[in-house]
Design an enzyme around this catalytic site. Structure first.
Site, PDB file in Angstrom:
ATOM      1  N   GLY A   1       0.820  -1.210   0.000  1.00  0.00           N
ATOM      2  CA  GLY A   1       0.000   0.000   0.000  1.00  0.00           C
ATOM      3  C   GLY A   1       0.844   1.245   0.000  1.00  0.00           C
ATOM      4  O   GLY A   1       0.364   2.327   0.292  1.00  0.00           O
ATOM      5  N   CYS A   2       2.102   1.091  -0.343  1.00  0.00           N
ATOM      6  CA  CYS A   2       2.981   2.262  -0.255  1.00  0.00           C
ATOM      7  C   CYS A   2       3.632   2.516  -1.595  1.00  0.00           C
ATOM      8  O   CYS A   2       4.080   1.609  -2.265  1.00  0.00           O
ATOM      9  CB  CYS A   2       4.034   2.001   0.818  1.00  0.00           C
ATOM     10  N   GLY A   3       3.702   3.725  -2.010  1.00  0.00           N
ATOM     11  CA  GLY A   3       4.360   4.003  -3.288  1.00  0.00           C
ATOM     12  C   GLY A   3       4.499   5.491  -3.460  1.00  0.00           C
ATOM     13  O   GLY A   3       4.294   6.267  -2.541  1.00  0.00           O
TER      14      GLY A   3
ATOM     15  N   MET B   1       6.366  -2.229  -5.804  1.00  0.00           N
ATOM     16  CA  MET B   1       7.412  -2.306  -4.780  1.00  0.00           C
ATOM     17  C   MET B   1       8.321  -3.459  -5.161  1.00  0.00           C
ATOM     18  O   MET B   1       7.876  -4.604  -5.260  1.00  0.00           O
ATOM     19  CB  MET B   1       6.795  -2.573  -3.406  1.00  0.00           C
TER      20      MET B   1
END
Lengths: 285, 285
Positions: free
Chosen positions: A114-116, B53
């Site tokens: 959920g990170c970018g 990611m």
């Protein structure tokens, strides 16, 4: 935050495993269990959002946790209904209102955590900055108690052969909630959904995972309000950076009496150091 | 299908691991390697598509494989450039034309595998129906050769501590291409990108993964034109259904001399049956 008293929740359950016939290296045939993998299409106020591939253990919690972690629902009392129907492999979620920026949120999706960067990242980091986690101290003896409790849990419930299992535990060695799923992030989202739905205090809990502590896992645990992470596997650089930034105690590579503390080391009280092993049999890390 | 002779390709490389200081159960400090995890934002003709990611081993191949597997690029000759810049954590891909239905495709995203219901699923299954895979026969002795070659490969290249590793191998025991990444689907997409870019014939190859054979893994292997799957782990029900539908030989739970054949069993020639183990020490599956 309490649930809406008129909340409608299904309890859709489907088999988690199936049996198939396989041939082994001797040419002999036998039965083998397969974990199920079911596509669950999530509709939010009739808008198709995403399809999640899941083992299917707890679809209502999964869907709620997913929506929450994606920022698509803010308050529990806004939730009116979650209806899962495995016959049509769909989950219909009804809330009091749809987020204004839904289309924009949906158009920028990050895969694999959920990170970018960009808007998704920007929003995520903003929400994380507001987080304050409780920096409580854990004892080494409690870590060993926990690992033992988790071992026992695995023994009892080894049905689908956990690809990724994770759990919420108390510091005193109780496995409050355990979840396994095809994908690691589904398992965590399901736990988040359960915690939220059942109003479980999470500040003083430990988040455990069999998988690696990636940025996504760390973020989701933080979003659950948890400040202690425990993993059998390792961690990624970004996972550790986030743990440091958010003030989380991270223990990884935990097995038997061995573990490594990657952050907030002063929050772990070493009250149960094992006898050091003789050099010749020292565990190769 | 050959590449465009004017294709511009970067070769962006960044460290795969970092060292951090950790404290162990004795209270002693030591160095520990962490796998890196980098957000790579992919732009297709200047349109932001997704953020992946990744460990960062082969970003150009990853990005190409991702686009191909998502159906966002059809022909290799349409690819004009892939420029990855780790300073801004971005990959700019330029093709001769942008798909007409790009906005629609992007608005419906499936998380956790490339398979699901609704429009995405419909399209995916349509594309799969057109696939014909070559039903060649594999020998048991070749399976053992492969597992040995993969073991040796793991020993040599145990740098980042593979979360999910996968490989393309020849039936004669050569590891042609190996990839590890934070997420399993990134690793497979990277292999797909490499195969495509380098014009490697895939019909007669074996796809190997350390992870479970989920629907996503099976679909991606099929999209690479590969009809033999080999895994150390198990399989899901949907993964097996797809393997059967597509005509793939699936071997899973492969370790040492043991394996199970889940589909197309007649394509495996048992030319190297191991001595059966005495009952008391029979491997518990």
């Amino acid at each position: 935050m309490p649930r809406n008293p008129q909340l409608v929740l299904s309890q859709a359950r489907a088999p988690l495993t199936r049996i198939t016939q396989v041939m082994d290296e001797q040419g002999e045939w036998r039965e083998q269990a397969l974990a199920c993998e079911r596509p669950l299409t999530l509709y939010l106020n009739k808008r198709e959002i995403v399809t999640l591939m899941t083992l299917g253990e707890d679809p209502e919690a999964l869907v709620l946790g997913y929506l929450r972690n994606q920022g698509l629902i803010e308050r529990l009392e806004d939730l009116l209904a979650i209806q899962v129907d495995w016959d049509v492999e769909a989950a219909a979620v009804v809330t009091t209102h749809t987020p204004d920026d839904l289309e924009e949120t949906l158009s920028k999706r990050t895969v694999t955590t959920g990170c970018g960067q960009g808007t998704v990242f920007g929003n995520q980091m903003e929400r994380l900055r507001g987080l304050t986690l409780a920096p409580w101290h854990l004892k080494q003896s409690q870590v060993y108690q926990l690992l033992e409790a988790l071992n026992q849990h695995n023994e009892t419930y080894r049905n689908a052969g956990a690809v990724h299992g994770c759990a919420i535990c108390t510091a005193t060695g109780e496995v409050l909630s355990f979840c396994e799923d095809i994908g690691r992030h589904n398992a965590v989202d399901t736990l988040a959904g359960r915690l939220w739905l059942n109003g479980i205090e999470s500040e003083d809990k430990v988040f455990y995972t069999t998988g690696r502590l990636t940025s996504e896992m760390v973020i989701k645990a933080a979003q659950m309000g948890i400040s202690v992470l425990l993993s059998r596997s390792g961690a990624t650089e970004m996972g550790l950076q986030l743990a440091n930034m958010l003030g989380m105690l991270m223990l990884a590579r935990a097995k038997g009496r061995h573990f490594l503390v990657y952050s907030d080391q002063d929050r772990l009280t070493l009250d149960a150091r094992p006898d050091p092993m003789p050099r010749s049999s020292k565990r190769r890390d």
